[in-house]
Design a protein around this motif. Sequence first.
Motif, short mmCIF file in Angstrom:
data_model
loop_
_atom_site.label_atom_id
_atom_site.label_comp_id
_atom_site.label_asym_id
_atom_site.label_seq_id
_atom_site.Cartn_x
_atom_site.Cartn_y
_atom_site.Cartn_z
N GLY A 196 0.84 -1.38 -0.40
CA GLY A 196 0.21 -0.19 -0.22
C GLY A 196 1.23 1.29 -0.09
O GLY A 196 -0.13 2.26 0.29
N LEU A 197 2.23 0.80 -0.29
CA LEU A 197 2.61 2.65 -0.01
C LEU A 197 2.95 3.48 -1.39
O LEU A 197 2.86 1.85 -2.39
CB LEU A 197 4.53 2.41 0.11
N ASP A 198 3.03 4.52 -1.66
CA ASP A 198 3.41 4.73 -1.96
C ASP A 198 4.19 5.26 -3.18
O ASP A 198 5.42 5.14 -2.04
CB ASP A 198 2.86 6.72 -2.57
N PRO A 199 4.97 4.69 -4.11
CA PRO A 199 6.73 4.20 -4.55
C PRO A 199 6.96 5.32 -4.35
O PRO A 199 8.77 4.94 -4.62
CB PRO A 199 6.76 3.82 -6.25
N ALA A 200 6.96 6.67 -5.14
CA ALA A 200 7.95 8.11 -4.61
C ALA A 200 8.22 7.89 -3.40
O ALA A 200 9.04 8.49 -3.28
CB ALA A 200 6.66 8.93 -5.16
N VAL A 201 6.81 7.72 -2.26
CA VAL A 201 6.92 8.68 -0.06
C VAL A 201 8.54 7.15 -0.11
O VAL A 201 9.79 7.90 0.60
CB VAL A 201 5.92 8.30 -0.57
N SER A 203 10.42 5.76 -1.95
CA SER A 203 11.91 5.98 -2.40
C SER A 203 12.60 6.87 -2.10
O SER A 203 13.56 7.47 -1.45
CB SER A 203 11.58 6.20 -3.47
N GLU A 204 11.51 7.71 -1.42
CA GLU A 204 12.55 9.45 -0.15
C GLU A 204 12.84 8.24 0.43
O GLU A 204 13.89 9.08 1.61
CB GLU A 204 11.63 10.21 -0.76
N ILE A 205 12.42 8.17 0.99
CA ILE A 205 12.15 7.61 2.78
C ILE A 205 14.09 6.40 2.89
O ILE A 205 15.03 6.86 3.34
CB ILE A 205 10.92 6.49 2.94
N MET A 206 13.63 5.50 1.24
CA MET A 206 15.10 4.69 1.53
C MET A 206 16.52 5.80 0.88
O MET A 206 17.12 5.00 1.49
CB MET A 206 14.32 3.56 0.16
N GLN A 207 16.34 6.73 0.12
CA GLN A 207 17.28 7.07 -0.73
C GLN A 207 18.20 7.64 1.30
O GLN A 207 19.31 7.92 1.19
CB GLN A 207 16.79 8.24 -1.06
N LYS A 208 16.95 8.38 2.12
CA LYS A 208 17.56 9.16 3.04
C LYS A 208 17.63 8.09 4.00
O LYS A 208 18.33 8.98 4.65
CB LYS A 208 16.86 10.22 3.36
N ASN A 213 21.33 4.33 -2.08
CA ASN A 213 22.53 3.89 -3.13
C ASN A 213 21.67 4.82 -4.29
O ASN A 213 20.91 5.38 -4.90
CB ASN A 213 21.59 2.21 -3.68
N TRP A 214 22.76 4.03 -5.81
CA TRP A 214 22.60 4.97 -6.72
C TRP A 214 21.62 4.65 -7.77
O TRP A 214 20.86 5.95 -8.11
CB TRP A 214 24.11 4.52 -7.73
N ALA A 215 21.00 3.36 -7.34
CA ALA A 215 19.28 3.64 -8.37
C ALA A 215 18.35 4.46 -7.49
O ALA A 215 17.35 4.71 -8.70
CB ALA A 215 19.44 1.93 -8.27
N LEU A 216 18.65 4.48 -6.42
CA LEU A 216 17.57 5.56 -5.53
C LEU A 216 17.56 7.05 -6.02
O LEU A 216 16.84 7.61 -6.00
CB LEU A 216 17.37 5.12 -4.37
N GLU A 217 18.94 6.96 -6.35
CA GLU A 217 19.15 8.71 -6.44
C GLU A 217 19.38 9.09 -7.83
O GLU A 217 18.54 10.17 -7.75
CB GLU A 217 21.02 8.81 -6.28
N VAL A 218 19.15 8.10 -8.99
CA VAL A 218 19.00 8.73 -10.12
C VAL A 218 18.92 8.59 -11.10
O VAL A 218 18.26 8.01 -11.95
CB VAL A 218 20.74 9.26 -10.99
N VAL A 225 8.13 7.65 -11.11
CA VAL A 225 8.94 8.05 -9.29
C VAL A 225 9.71 8.99 -10.10
O VAL A 225 9.78 10.23 -9.37
CB VAL A 225 9.38 7.39 -9.04
N MET A 226 10.21 8.89 -11.12
CA MET A 226 11.88 9.57 -11.64
C MET A 226 11.68 10.33 -13.21
O MET A 226 11.90 8.71 -13.80
CB MET A 226 13.30 8.88 -11.58
N PRO A 227 10.71 10.86 -13.43
CA PRO A 227 10.78 11.73 -14.17
C PRO A 227 11.58 11.35 -16.10
O PRO A 227 11.62 10.91 -16.83
CB PRO A 227 10.14 12.67 -14.89
N SER A 228 13.17 11.67 -15.30
CA SER A 228 14.06 11.56 -16.49
C SER A 228 14.21 10.06 -16.52
O SER A 228 15.62 10.09 -17.30
CB SER A 228 15.50 12.63 -16.02
N ALA A 229 14.21 9.13 -15.54
CA ALA A 229 14.79 8.07 -15.93
C ALA A 229 14.34 7.53 -16.99
O ALA A 229 13.11 7.23 -16.74
CB ALA A 229 14.30 7.04 -14.32
N PRO A 230 14.58 6.31 -17.43
CA PRO A 230 14.02 5.15 -18.14
C PRO A 230 12.88 4.67 -17.79
O PRO A 230 11.65 4.22 -18.95
CB PRO A 230 15.26 3.92 -18.60
N ALA A 231 12.60 4.15 -16.67
CA ALA A 231 11.62 3.55 -16.32
C ALA A 231 10.40 4.12 -16.94
O ALA A 231 9.34 3.91 -16.33
CB ALA A 231 11.40 3.65 -14.81
#
Length: 295
Positions: A196-201, A203-208, A213-218, A225-231
Amino acid sequence: MSTIGFIGLGNMGGPMAKNLLNAGHQVKVFDLVEASMASVVAEGGTANKSAADAVRGADLVISMLPASKHVEALYLGDAGLITQLDADTLIIDCSTIAPESARKVAAAAAEAGFDMIDAPVSGGVGGAVGGTLTFMVGGSSKALDIARPLLEIMGKNIFHAGDAGAGQVAKVCNNMLLAVLMTGTAEALQLGVNNGLDPAVLSEIMQKSSGGNWALEVYNPFPGVMPSAPASNDYAGGFLVDLMIKDLGLAMASALETGSSTPMGALARNLYVTHGAKGNGQIDFSSIQTSFQKQ
Ligand code: NAD
């Protein structure tokens, strides 16, 4: 200004050659695919009918090819480039290939009187375009000193890993770790979303937090979640699943040769091979995220 023979103008080689042109060097290019050559010629590169033509009169040769077999075929054998080079030409191979393949070509080059460095890169297509690649170099300090001004145009971090083949060993270790981090990040995100979690939220929690890690960062693998990423672009472009499978194969071969235990790398390789076999070979490697989705 140097004259550079540049062989292999794909996703990475094309923008790398353009950066050399923009810095004022003369770049003579060759690629088996006419269209790849054309985009570099449009920015001032000189087209050639063969690799041998492209390296004629060059101070340095740079190759950026898919895999070991392409690099060995280019340089070795009776008609290989090593037999075609002008005296004192420096060879820089930036392809990601097996360390033993890099050592084999470097030894053949040395026997013919040429210096060669293996200089595989990290940083992806974005790094190639922006001139911010990391180079991991194997070979002599003397050869690296000659190559450095050109590497500094194409990249911002240049590391001397050791003798011939050492750059490839560093690259293989890095990409095995990248595969482990990407698959781990994808499964953690899916676990959160399934609960039930929002992937963006998340991601931000795990990144901090300690999972950062690099995958979460860029390079977040979850779409949107990340407009510039291939995903967020249907996993188009980026670093292909097939290339990651190749790199994980190189890591497993190196592990076997040296009796190294690499259980995480072996599992990541299995996951990527299964993912690639489902028709995903030509999309970005962060698409491993889709293999964790509930059907
Ligand atoms: P690519 O497939 O886009 O480009 C390879 C190019 O080499 C193609 O244009 C192909 O036509 C050309 N080629 C093949 N054989 C040739 C030959 N004999 N003569 C002339 N041209 C030939 O691949 P890429 O993404 O540019 O990757 C190149 C290398 O860089 C690979 O070893 C890859 O593992 C590594 N790498 C890629 C990335 C990435 O994000 N794409 C990142 C780091 C490292």
